[in-house]
Structures are given as C-alpha cells and as structure tokens.
Design an enzyme around this catalytic site. Structure first.
Site, PDB file in Angstrom:
ATOM      1  N   TYR A 173       0.800  -1.239   0.000  1.00  0.00           N
ATOM      2  CA  TYR A 173       0.000   0.000   0.000  1.00  0.00           C
ATOM      3  C   TYR A 173       0.832   1.287   0.000  1.00  0.00           C
ATOM      4  O   TYR A 173       2.025   1.249   0.182  1.00  0.00           O
ATOM      5  CB  TYR A 173      -1.102   0.011   1.043  1.00  0.00           C
ATOM      6  CG  TYR A 173      -0.812  -0.183   2.509  1.00  0.00           C
ATOM      7  CD1 TYR A 173       0.428  -0.038   3.068  1.00  0.00           C
ATOM      8  CD2 TYR A 173      -1.878  -0.505   3.351  1.00  0.00           C
ATOM      9  CE1 TYR A 173       0.625  -0.215   4.434  1.00  0.00           C
ATOM     10  CE2 TYR A 173      -1.700  -0.677   4.722  1.00  0.00           C
ATOM     11  CZ  TYR A 173      -0.444  -0.531   5.243  1.00  0.00           C
ATOM     12  OH  TYR A 173      -0.257  -0.701   6.577  1.00  0.00           O
ATOM     13  N   GLU A 174       0.119   2.366  -0.258  1.00  0.00           N
ATOM     14  CA  GLU A 174       0.714   3.700  -0.460  1.00  0.00           C
ATOM     15  C   GLU A 174       1.782   3.660  -1.557  1.00  0.00           C
ATOM     16  O   GLU A 174       2.836   4.287  -1.466  1.00  0.00           O
ATOM     17  CB  GLU A 174       1.221   4.265   0.867  1.00  0.00           C
ATOM     18  CG  GLU A 174       0.072   4.310   1.845  1.00  0.00           C
ATOM     19  CD  GLU A 174       0.145   5.368   2.901  1.00  0.00           C
ATOM     20  OE1 GLU A 174       0.904   6.327   2.754  1.00  0.00           O
ATOM     21  OE2 GLU A 174      -0.604   5.226   3.879  1.00  0.00           O
ATOM     22  N   GLY A 175       1.467   2.879  -2.588  1.00  0.00           N
ATOM     23  CA  GLY A 175       2.382   2.681  -3.711  1.00  0.00           C
ATOM     24  C   GLY A 175       3.167   1.410  -3.491  1.00  0.00           C
ATOM     25  O   GLY A 175       3.860   1.265  -2.478  1.00  0.00           O
TER      26      GLY A 175
END
Ligand code: FAD
Length: 374
Positions: free
Chosen positions: A357-359
């Site tokens: 997550y978050e890239g």
C-alpha cells in the site's frame, strides 16, 4: 550532524512504548483473529495526544513533529501493526492534506476534532480499476449550484467504516478534485469489508458515492488540483508506512532474539549456531538502516526540505526489510513459528502489506528512478 534523539522524542518513544505494551499488545493476537477494531484503544491514544502529534496546538495537536509521529507509529507497530496503520492513515493520509491545503475554517472544523481524536480520518484514492495508475479514476464530481454530486466508489480504504471523515478524490470537469466527505453525507455509504491476510484489526472497506451531495465548501485546495494533493499526501504517508515496517521488523527481531537464546537443540541454545546468530545480525543491521532512512525523511519533512525521494526510499527499504526480517523470524522459531502460539506468523502476515500500500515497491522504484534522472 547529530544522530541523538531530542529529549522530547525520547520521551514520546518511552510513553508510546509503555502504552503499547500495557494497552495494545495484550489484545493484538485476539483482535487479529477476530478482525476487530478496538475504538477504546484509539480513544486512549487520543488522551495521550497521539492522534495529533505533528499539528499545532490551535488545531488540537501537541505541536510536535513528523519524527515524533513516526516514532509513535513504529512503537505501536512493534506490538500491533493494525494499530500503527490506524494512526498512520488518520494522521498522514487524512490530517495532513487538510493541514497543508485546507482553509482556516476547514482546519478548525475538521483537523481539530481529528487531532483531538474525537473524529477518525481516512483517505480514498484507489478504485477497482485504478490502483498504481491513480489518474485513471472513474469516480466523478459534477457541479450542481453550491454542491458537487459524486458518483462512483473507492476500494481498500483503511479506517473505512470507523472513520468520520474521508478525503476523497474525484474527476470534475476541471480535473481531479479533492473533497472532505463527512460520513453522514447524503448518498455516501460503506460497501464491502475486506477479509485480509494481515493487519486484520484495521478495517479496510469500499466506500460508495451514489449521487452523493457534497457542499462546494468541502472542496479541499483548488478545484482541479486534487491529483497533486493526492500525490503529495502519499509522499508523507509513505514514511508513516516505513515507520510501521520498522516497528513490525523490530517486534519480530525482539521475539526471535529471545527465542534463539531460550530454545535448545543439540544441547545448546540455537543462537550458538552461526546459521542463527548471523541471521539475527543481518536482521538487526537491515532494521537500523531502515530506521535511519525513515527518521531522515521525517526530519526533512519537519525542516521543510524536499522529502519525496527520501520517503519513497524509506518505504522501499523498510518494507522489504520487514518482509525479510519477519520471514527469518519465523525460520528461527522453526515449526513453532508457523503456529499461532507465537506472534511471528502474525508479524510476517502484517509485513506483506508494507510492500503493497501507499504505492507498491515497484511504484517506489519508479518514483525514485524518475527523481534520479530529473
Ligand atoms: C490493506 C490495504 C489498505 C489500503 N488502504 C488504502 C487507503 O486507505 N486508501 C487508498 O486510496 N488505497 C488504499 N489501498 C490501496 C493500495 O494503495 C493499492 O492496492 C496499491 O496502490 C496497488 O494498487 P492495486 O492493488 O490496484 O495493484 P495494481 O496497480 O493493479 O498492481 C498490480 C501489480 O502490478 C505492478 N505494477 C503496476 N503498474 C506498474 C508499473 N508501471 N511498473 C511496474 N509494476 C507495476 C504493481 O506493483 C503490482 O505488483 C490499500 C490496500 C490494501 C490492500
């Protein structure tokens, strides 16, 4: 160059470590098993000021900085990664964009109760068809007098269902626009709750907009500047995830180190074998490197220096470190590591999300390599 933590940072670490040990750790395994968020823990964090660490006192915060916030996420994640990400999404993904782009009125109305822990925040960017390529979003925002009408849905939203406020991005005529959505907003609802491999006591849900009527005063930043806000928010958010990853890895190392000294095979503790002690040395070294990069990125953000590359690097290194360290921790525990009698299998399941997550890690490499050639 000074690598010593300040008295304030040291004090926050001690306070959060103590809180995490007494109030969070005892129920971490059962909350994971039952996929249960504990609102009481969040309220207690609020009482300690943890829900508004970097924000000025006039916005309900404790007026500290991003390093103190990262230390708090790290110490919480050392015993429970779900509690760590609840705070991380609340602070970096929901609080930060209001602090950075909100009007004074929005800060008083939304950031303040969030910092005081009276309201929980969330961030909605991802859609079923657009994850890494967030620009491909299909959720729309159509102007209707003093309102915008949102249609579409977002998936995988951390704090979904428990949050009171959602920072949401939708495609308007002028371009992607950011909105502050209150959970009571007409046409807003919570959809499917995910059943997950890890961070199971952090709720992850779909959020749905069915002709959702949002007052125009709830636009965050300029109309059409939402994509920039979304990306800037992720720059800081990534470092919160790096801190989460450092905490998970440290928790797994703590457990493995203790076990390696207690567990005897062939008449001696298994740590007496170089195969085990060298593993522990590699684990500790990788954690220390990740921690330094994470603290450096937090320091840069606090100093007002560019921190996008540093936070992509910290997330990349710390996420991979958490996965390596937790996998090795399970190995050090042998067969017991594979059971739920010990916490290391939970740490290993929790670590995986820090690479996604978050890239994803691939997207971090994309961000870093682009900056190298700039
Ligand atoms: C538990 C959980 C919590 C989350 N919380 C939130 C939240 O609060 N808010 C929010 O908005 N989102 C959230 N997300 C969404 C998360 O950020 C996305 O899942 C993530 O960005 C990846 O998107 P995707 O799942 O669509 O994968 P995809 O983008 O479909 O990627 C699939 C694979 O392809 C790779 N890939 C894609 N494009 C490239 C490329 N150009 N080069 C190389 N490789 C590439 C990816 O790295 C990945 O390995 C959460 C997700 C989970 C699972």
């Amino acid at each position: 160059m000074n690598f010593m933590l300040s008295e304030e940072h040291d004090m926050i670490r001690k306070m959060v470590r103590d809180f995490a040990r007494k109030e969070v750790a005892p129920t971490a395994a059962i909350r994971d098993e039952e996929e249960r968020f504990d609102e009481d823990i969040f309220r207690k964090m609020a009482e300690l000021g943890l829900t508004g660490i970097p924000w000025p006192e006039k916005y309900g915060g404790i007026g500290s900085d991003y390093l103190a916030y990262c230390i708090a996420v790290e110490e919480l994640s050392r015993v429970c990664a779900s509690t760590g990400v609840t705070l991380s999404a609340h602070t970096s993904l929901a609080g930060w964009p209001i602090y950075a782009f909100g009007t004074e009125e929005q800060k008083m109305r939304y950031l303040k109760p969030m910092a005081l822990g009276e309201k929980i925040g969330a961030y909605g960017l991802t859609e079923s068809g657009s994850g890494s390529d967030a620009g491909g979003m299909k959720t729309t925002a159509r102007r209707d007098g003093e309102h915008f009408i949102l249609n579409g849905s977002k998936i995988f939203i951390t704090n979904g269902g428990i949050a009171d406020l959602y920072i949401v991005f939708a495609a308007a005529e002028e371009g992607v626009t950011a909105f502050i959505i209150e959970k009571e907003c007409e046409g807003f609802s919570i959809g499917k709750k995910e059943r997950k491999m890890g961070i199971r006591s952090s709720p992850t849900t779909e959020i749905i907009f069915d002709h959702c009527r949002v007052p125009a005063e709830n636009v965050l930043g300029e109309i059409g500047s939402g994509f920039k806000i979304a990306m800037k928010t992720l720059d800081g958010g990534r470092n919160g995830i790096a801190a989460q990853a450092v905490g998970i890895a440290q928790g797994a190392l703590d457990a493995a180190l203790q076990y390696a000294q207690e567990r005897k095979q062939f008449g001696k503790p298994i740590i007496a074998n170089q195969g085990i002690s060298f593993k522990l040395a590699d684990m500790a070294t990788a954690i220390e490197a990740s921690r330094l990069l994470t603290y450096q990125a937090a320091w840069l953000e606090t100093e007002g220096e560019p921190y996008g590359k540093a936070s992509a690097m910290s997330k990349l290194l710390a996420g991979d470190t958490a996965m390596m360290v937790t996998t090795e921790a399970v190995q050090i525990f042998g067969g017991y590591g594979y059971t739920k009698d010990y916490p290391v299998e939970r740490y290993m399941r929790d670590a995986k999300i820090t690479q996604i997550y978050e890239g994803t890690q691939e997207i971090q490499r994309l961000v870093i390599s682009r900056m190298l050639t700039k």
